[in-house]
Scaffold this active site. Structure first.
Site, short mmCIF file in Angstrom:
data_model
loop_
_atom_site.label_atom_id
_atom_site.label_comp_id
_atom_site.label_asym_id
_atom_site.label_seq_id
_atom_site.Cartn_x
_atom_site.Cartn_y
_atom_site.Cartn_z
N GLY A 1 -2.54 -25.03 -33.00
CA GLY A 1 -2.61 -26.53 -33.07
C GLY A 1 -1.71 -26.81 -31.92
O GLY A 1 -1.94 -26.41 -30.89
N LEU A 2 -1.07 -28.19 -32.12
CA LEU A 2 -0.42 -28.43 -30.99
C LEU A 2 -1.19 -28.84 -29.79
O LEU A 2 -0.83 -28.54 -28.64
CB LEU A 2 0.84 -27.71 -30.75
CG LEU A 2 2.07 -27.58 -31.65
CD1 LEU A 2 3.06 -26.60 -31.08
CD2 LEU A 2 2.83 -28.93 -31.78
N CYS A 3 -2.43 -29.35 -29.89
CA CYS A 3 -3.29 -29.82 -28.88
C CYS A 3 -3.76 -31.04 -28.98
O CYS A 3 -5.07 -31.35 -29.00
CB CYS A 3 -4.10 -28.81 -28.43
SG CYS A 3 -5.24 -28.22 -30.03
N GLY A 4 -2.90 -32.04 -29.50
CA GLY A 4 -3.27 -33.49 -29.80
C GLY A 4 -4.39 -33.35 -30.81
O GLY A 4 -4.45 -32.84 -31.77
N PHE B 1 -7.46 -32.80 -30.55
CA PHE B 1 -8.75 -32.06 -30.29
C PHE B 1 -9.47 -31.52 -31.39
O PHE B 1 -10.71 -31.55 -31.54
CB PHE B 1 -8.35 -31.00 -29.14
CG PHE B 1 -9.49 -29.98 -28.99
CD1 PHE B 1 -10.58 -30.32 -28.32
CD2 PHE B 1 -9.11 -28.66 -29.37
CE1 PHE B 1 -11.67 -29.51 -27.92
CE2 PHE B 1 -10.34 -27.72 -29.01
CZ PHE B 1 -11.37 -28.42 -28.46
#
Lengths: 292, 137
Positions: free
Chosen positions: A86-89, A91
């Site tokens: 995770g931690l990709c907005g 997306f």
């Protein structure tokens, strides 16, 4: 009014967070470069493959192949490709939203839906839905063709056995570093590939080609490989998109941290000032009292 | 000097080779075939094996796994899933792969698992082709 020490601790904490997000941003940038160079390397292969398929299917127009068979669609399989981390907005959330909507629409139309999840995010999202047939995790960063082949072969087997009449691929398409969009394409049955506008010239050269073995048999070999190419391509796209999305998300986070630190510093200085002022008042008051 | 033909080997990981050569010999569907300059247009599937090309009178070997090959306009293009030059091959790894594949094949034969057998056979073929390309057999 918060105490001076509280504000100071908070500033320290936010600073540390911004260091982490900044580091993640740089790591994502480096990984994005890697993924993009993989995509660049893959492009000539994909293009030549398409060209060969186009010239072949022009010559085998009449023939029917099991992987190209169009049936009445009752059962649909969705292959959802997301990242593992995770931690990709938004997306992954965007891809899952599209997937979820597709599931709802298909079921509303009375079709049976099964899911194949590639990437942890997709698996975790659909794990409890009871529709998940298979999942592949921890394969996104490897860029190995055999991973794509496993997925493609499984989908093809499922299609051939009649367990699914249509297989769709849902993945995040890499448009640019700033733009990644979820996309949905039908991979099975394979649609006949149209030659380019210059198709008029193709039949002329077609006549003199030597085929070894026959055109039909070559198609039998190439169609499954074509499926591999499509799945592999989607995995490359998702990888590149993931890193691009994470880069943007972490850049935003770093900037937000900077804003918070500015605000907190302002509060810190104000508090300090207020403290000094009230101390001065005390001293002045005390002096006045002694005088009196 | 003999007429030359352009040889291109392309894999999903990028172009492996792009050179003007005198002759190419490749493991085709119906057996090994050779391509010289000005060959007629041809499309053939490629099996796991070794591709040999001749340049400046020297033979060089590239191990290729399944794919296909297109000859047109004095250019021969190989689209294969993987390709390795003989000099780049890790012999130890190929040897280990060979042993592993042989073991798997024996197991699969014993249990009559068709899919496992096909897979093990392909792995064995790849390992053997690699060893041959590296000149260790």
């Amino acid at each position: 009014m918060p105490s001076l020490k509280d504000v100071k601790t908070k500033i320290g904490g936010v600073k540390k967070t911004s260091q982490i997000t900044k580091a993640m941003n740089m790591v994502a940038a480096a990984k994005l470069r890697g993924a993009q160079s993989k995509m660049e390397a893959f492009r000539p292969y994909a293009e030549q493959f398409h060209a060969a398929m186009a010239s072949l299917s022009a010559g085998t127009g009449g023939a029917r192949f099991p992987l190209m068979e169009v049936r009445e669609v009752k059962k649909v399989e969705l292959v959802v490709v997301t990242s593992d981390r995770g931690l990709c907005g938004s997306f992954n959330a965007n891809i899952l939203k599209v997937a979820n909507r597709a599931v709802a629409e298909l079921e509303a139309a009375g079709k049976k839906v099964s899911l194949v999840c590639v990437g942890k995010k997709a698996r975790n999202f659909f794990r409890k839905s009871g529709k998940m047939r298979k999942d592949y995790i921890d394969i996104m960063g490897t860029f190995q063709m055999f991973n794509a082949r496993a997925i493609a072969q499984d989908a093809a087997a499922n299609f051939l056995s009649g367990e699914a009449d249509e297989v769709r691929l849902i993945y995040g398409r890499f448009h640019s570093v700033a733009l990644q969009r979820p996309e949905q394409t039908t991979i099975l049955p394979i649609k006949p590939i149209e030659g380019e506008a210059g198709g008029a010239a193709a039949p002329a050269s077609q006549a003199v080609y030597i085929y070894e073995p026959s055109q039909e048999e070559i198609m039998e070999v190439l169609l499954p490989m074509f499926l591999n190419v499509m799945v592999y391509h989607s995995m490359l796209e998702v990888s590149a998109s993931e890193h691009a999305a994470r880069m943007t998300a972490m850049d935003n986070a770093t900037r937000a941290c900077k804003d918070i630190i500015n605000n907190l510093t302002l509060i810190y200085n104000k508090t300090r000032q207020a403290g000094i002022t009230s101390e001065l008042m005390d001293i002045v008051g005390g002096a006045e009292a002694l005088k009196g | 000097m003999a007429a030359l033909i352009q040889l291109e080997i392309v894999t999903p990981k990028g172009a492996v080779l792009s050179e003007q050569v005198e002759m190419v010999t490749a493991p085709g569907y119906a057996g090994v075939f050779g391509v010289l300059a000005n060959h007629a247009p041809l499309l053939s599937t490629i099996k796991i094996g070794n591709l040999v090309y001749k340049k400046d009178g020297r033979d060089d070997i590239v191990m290729v796994s399944g794919g296909f090959c297109e000859v047109s306009n004095n250019k021969v293009t190989f689209l294969v899933e993987s390709a390795e030059r003989g000099s780049d091959i890790d012999v130890d790894r190929a040897l280990r792969a060979k042993e592993r594949a042989e073991k798997r094949l024996a197991e699969a034969m014993a249990q009559k698992e068709k899919i496992d057998r096909v897979r093990a056979e392909a792995a064995l073929q790849r390992a053997l082709a690699r060893l041959k390309a590296a000149g260790k057999m």
